[in-house]
Design a protein around this motif. Structure first.
Motif, PDB file in Angstrom:
ATOM      1  N   SER A  53       0.833  -1.201   0.000  1.00 50.99           N
ATOM      2  CA  SER A  53       0.000   0.000   0.000  1.00 50.99           C
ATOM      3  C   SER A  53       0.873   1.258   0.000  1.00 50.99           C
ATOM      4  O   SER A  53       0.568   2.222  -0.726  1.00 50.99           O
ATOM      5  N   HIS A  54       1.954   1.279   0.754  1.00 47.78           N
ATOM      6  CA  HIS A  54       2.824   2.461   0.759  1.00 47.78           C
ATOM      7  C   HIS A  54       3.429   2.696  -0.615  1.00 47.78           C
ATOM      8  O   HIS A  54       3.486   3.826  -1.109  1.00 47.78           O
ATOM      9  N   LEU A  55       3.885   1.634  -1.254  1.00 47.00           N
ATOM     10  CA  LEU A  55       4.547   1.809  -2.544  1.00 47.00           C
ATOM     11  C   LEU A  55       3.566   2.289  -3.608  1.00 47.00           C
ATOM     12  O   LEU A  55       3.879   3.164  -4.413  1.00 47.00           O
ATOM     13  N   SER A  56       2.354   1.732  -3.581  1.00 50.35           N
ATOM     14  CA  SER A  56       1.412   2.158  -4.623  1.00 50.35           C
ATOM     15  C   SER A  56       0.900   3.561  -4.362  1.00 50.35           C
ATOM     16  O   SER A  56       0.511   4.267  -5.285  1.00 50.35           O
ATOM     17  N   GLU A  57       0.952   4.012  -3.089  1.00 50.07           N
ATOM     18  CA  GLU A  57       0.636   5.418  -2.816  1.00 50.07           C
ATOM     19  C   GLU A  57       1.693   6.321  -3.426  1.00 50.07           C
ATOM     20  O   GLU A  57       1.402   7.388  -3.932  1.00 50.07           O
ATOM     21  N   LEU A  58       2.965   5.894  -3.326  1.00 53.97           N
ATOM     22  CA  LEU A  58       4.056   6.741  -3.795  1.00 53.97           C
ATOM     23  C   LEU A  58       4.162   6.729  -5.313  1.00 53.97           C
ATOM     24  O   LEU A  58       4.585   7.694  -5.919  1.00 53.97           O
TER      25      LEU A  58
END
Lengths: 289, 336
Positions: free
Chosen positions: B109-114
């Motif tokens: 989730s963090h990576l796809s937010e970034l």
């Protein structure tokens, strides 16, 4: 021709016989000479051992005297008379041997052992781990003492948070507390890891779904005998100083199963008893295959 | 099977050596046993590739499945490419209880937010290593599966190993890792090399270290002839000391196969006969690189045979002690 040579041999033989006979009277002197020499060897050996022992004691005395002598060199206590100097020396020697014995006893009962390194500027601790009476791995931790107490080398795996443990107990004033905590963490980790090993060895019908290096989480798959339904059991070891889980959680397609009185009992068993033995008991009660 | 999947499979087949082909395909498990049996592994790689592509098309396999195969191959043969190490710092209070499911969700989730359009695959290996494969796309293009980044991390340890990461994507990946492992910072650990297993063994201390003990040397043999003792004693003590110090610095037995060490010197030039150089104000920049098939064993041998003086200089002993092989040396601080 033949007669002449046999005469020569025979006469030679008879000459030898006469010689042997005359020497026969000298033979009894040989064993006593040997005995004499052996006794001398023994005496010399024991003298050598005695001198060696005296030398050792002198060396030890020198080592213990060194700080006292140094103080004298520095100009302090020049008027110390012989009596008080030797009593202080004996006091130091007694204290030194008392501490050495205490450390040795500590090591014998399974605690850590320590030696000084680097000419007194460092110390190396041996932290042994054990579980259920069997010794497991031994970890080593080196500390530098000057100028500040600092951790130098070690072979403790990186998932044991050594640095944060060092921050929590003040290394400068209370090394014993720090070592006690580290030893606690290491022993608990070794215990949890050993339990996992025993589960894998003793309970081949149970599948280990997840574990981690720290052995702080364990997910096992049981098979309920009634209709072969799978039951997922999660054991969380959140207190890393203990070998027993703090939380046990069950997951099953049959939502009622985890709440059954049998399984409630099994969950609390898993929190009180090491996992490999708890599983043996649960198997015996035929709650799992 | 679309063209991308075919292309990916063909590229992958060129990478996998012929000897490992059969076992890798067996582990993959996406082709049925009878399909696998139909492959004749004695043929040339090109022919095998063509047959494999045909079989995959029959089974309607997609890019997703081919990337699985790539991941299996890389996980089993990690000692290729160039791995760089990073260290996570300042763990939060609950960093030590991060477990796999939680980490997977948080990282994705963090990576796809970034960054949008990234394809992430996470798998746990049998030795508890978490392997992550990231194919990077951006808002406009699909993820590029031909240049995927691989990340290896062991939960509850501070180290992360990364392969094939571009400088553009570096801050994004590092941030996602820091957040999902509940740390506050991440920095370069100055340890890189081709052999992931060597880097990992060095940092996780998976080799035989030597520590001072109460009884350092074994009992001397008592049946040596006296003349031999007198001749050898002079050399034996010095040699034993050297061996001991070399062992304490580098370790015993098989050492992690680190292959290079790099020293960047930024010190003032010190040669009184060369005024032109010594008069310059700027430091003299010079780099020294050591390469070996097993650098630590070579250095240990240098120390035990006397080629390198003992006690071993901190410049060399820092390699195993601090677990790094890149050093910048300035005049004031020997190990930056």
């Amino acid at each position: 021709m033949e007669g002449a040579s046999t005469r020569g041999v025979l006469s030679h033989l008879s000459l030898l016989e006469v010689q042997a006979r005359s020497r026969g009277s000298q033979v009894p002197q040989q064993p006593s000479r040997v005995k004499e020499l052996k006794a001398k060897v023994e005496a010399l050996t024991s003298q050598r051992d005695q001198l060696k022992a005296e030398l050792q004691i002198h060396k030890k005395l020198q080592k213990l005297r060194a700080p006292v002598d140094k103080r004298r060199e520095d100009g302090e206590d020049e008027e110390m008379d012989v009596d008080s100097e030797s009593s202080e020396l004996f006091h130091l020697m007694a204290r030194h041997s008392e501490l050495t014995d205490l450390l040795h006893a500590h090591n014998l009962i399974g605690g850590y052992d320590a030696i000084t390194t680097n000419g007194g500027k460092g110390m190396c601790f041996s932290l042994a781990t054990e579980y259920e009476g069997a010794y497991l791995d031994t970890y080593k931790l080196e500390l530098n003492l000057k100028p500040k107490v600092r951790i130098s080398r070690h072979n403790i795996p990186p998932f044991i948070p050594l640095n944060s443990l060092a921050e929590q107990s003040d290394l400068q004033t209370d090394v014993r507390a720090f070592l006690a905590t580290v030893s606690q963490h290491l022993n608990a980790f070794a215990g949890r890891r050993q339990q996992l090993k025993l589960v894998k060895e003793q309970h081949k019908s149970i599948e280990v779904m997840e574990s981690n290096l720290l052995c702080s989480i364990l997910v096992l798959m049981f098979t309920v005998p009634k209709d072969k339904t799978p039951l997922l059991c999660t054991l969380e070891y959140t207190d890393h100083t203990r070998c027993l889980p703090t939380r046990v959680h069950l997951n099953c397609q049959d939502k009622l199963l985890p709440d059954s009185p049998n399984w409630k009992k099994n969950c609390s068993l898993l929190k009180e008893v090491p996992v490999h033995r708890a599983l043996t008991a649960i198997k015996k009660a035929s709650d799992i295959v | 099977m679309d063209n991308l999947a075919k292309h990916l499979l063909q590229r992958l087949m060129r990478r996998i050596p012929a000897s490992m082909l059969q076992s890798t395909l067996d582990k993959w498990g996406r082709l049925t046993a009878e399909k696998r049996k139909s492959l004749d592994f004695t043929q040339s790689k090109l022919t095998i590739t063509q047959e494999l592509v045909a079989l995959c098309e029959e089974s309607e396999l997609t890019v997703k499945h081919i990337t699985e195969l790539e991941m299996i191959y890389v996980t089993e043969n990690p000692n290729q490419g160039m791995w760089h190490t990073f260290q996570l710092l300042d763990p939060e209070d609950d960093a030590h209880s991060v477990e796999l499911m939680q980490f997977k969700e948080q990282f994705k989730s963090h990576l796809s937010e970034l960054k949008r359009n990234v394809s992430v695959k996470i798998k746990k290996h049998t030795d508890e290593a978490v392997w992550i494969r990231v194919a990077w796309g951006d808002g406009l293009s699909r993820p590029n599966h031909l240049k995927a980044t691989y990340v290896v991390h062991y939960l509850q340890t501070p180290y992360v190993f990364v392969n094939a990461l571009s400088s553009k994507n570096k801050p994004l990946l590092l941030q996602a890792l820091t957040l999902s492992t509940k740390h506050q910072q991440i920095k370069a650990a100055n340890l890189s090399g081709q052999k992931l297993t060597a880097l990992r063994d060095l940092l996780m201390r998976q080799y035989q270290q030597v520590f001072p003990t109460k009884y350092p040397s074994p009992l001397p043999e008592s049946d040596q002839s006296i003349s031999k003792l007198r001749i050898e004693k002079v050399q034996a003590e010095a040699s034993a000391n050297r061996h001991r110090m070399a062992g304490e610095t580098f370790g015993d037995g098989m050492l992690p196969a680190l292959q290079s060490a790099f020293f960047q010197l930024e010190t003032k030039f010190k040669d009184p006969t060369n005024e032109a150089m010594t008069q310059r104000d700027e430091p003299f920049i010079c780099s020294v690189k050591f390469s070996s098939s097993n650098l630590l064993e070579s250095l240990r041998h240098c120390a035990s045979s006397g080629i390198a003086s003992t006690p071993v200089t901190p410049l060399l002993s820092s390699i195993p002690l601090k677990g790094r092989n890149y050093f910048v040396i300035t005049d004031n601080v020997p190990n930056a």
